[in-house]
Scaffold this active site. Sequence first.
Site, PDB file in Angstrom:
ATOM      1  CG  ASP A  38      -2.153  -0.801   1.077  1.00 31.14           C
ATOM      2  OD1 ASP A  38      -2.472  -1.613   1.969  1.00 31.14           O
ATOM      3  OD2 ASP A  38      -2.825  -0.615   0.052  1.00 31.14           O
ATOM      4  CG  ASP A 177      -7.391  -3.132  -0.283  1.00 25.83           C
ATOM      5  OD1 ASP A 177      -6.641  -2.293  -0.849  1.00 25.83           O
ATOM      6  OD2 ASP A 177      -7.263  -3.481   0.895  1.00 25.83           O
TER       7      ASP A 177
END
Length: 219
Positions: A38, A177
């Site tokens: 991320d 996600d």
Amino acid sequence: MKKIVVSASSLPAGRNMSSQIEYLARVGNFGADMYHFDVMDGTYTKNKSADYTYIPQLKEGSTLLFDCHLMVNEPQKVLNKYAKAGANILSVQYEVFLDKKDLIKTLKKIKKLGMMAGLAVDLNTDIVEVDKFIKYVDLVLIMSVKAGKGGQPFDKSAIKKIKHVRQMNPNVLIEVDGGINDVTGAKCVTAGADILVSGNYIYNNDTYEAIQGLKGKNG
Ligand code: DX5
Ligand code: ZN
């Protein structure tokens, strides 16, 4: 039984390189298929995270694919940097492209650089907006939380989005996600998801049990 791909989020391991190295090794040893790297630089989200500079050293100790999620404005400025660093999948946020011609150019450039192209769709974006861009991507990353931080509860609106993308294209990879655990993950897989991203559920539980649970192998 469909193979469920688990992509462990890097966010819980923070910005300290040694904790990233340790966490990456742990999730890799206990069955994660990819590392969901991320990236936040404080532009699209207020938080900041590790970035491409960490990837070469991290990849030295792991064979996991780097599934990079760029939650940044103007991602076109850093595509080369992620390609050179060794990213395998590069997902950009749909919302940061005001001119959708730039989005198409960026998705084509990601592929030209040898990476798989992903389109991340944030929680409040209407999924039909991305229909015409699916043909340019390898993967659609459906956010089931608002992009920006881990540990948020799963938003079930993602289920309908998964079904919609699956119906629009039987072959595109669908990754989900945010707030994913063994229960919410199973619902996403039933709806058509292929890849489950998980942060806090893996980080805060027994690594092996959590990953097996996401793969539907517990019980
Ligand atoms: C949020 C990130 C997610 C997050 C997932 O902006 O894109 O990948 O780290 O973490 P959990 O699984 O804890 O929601
Ligand atoms: Zn992510």
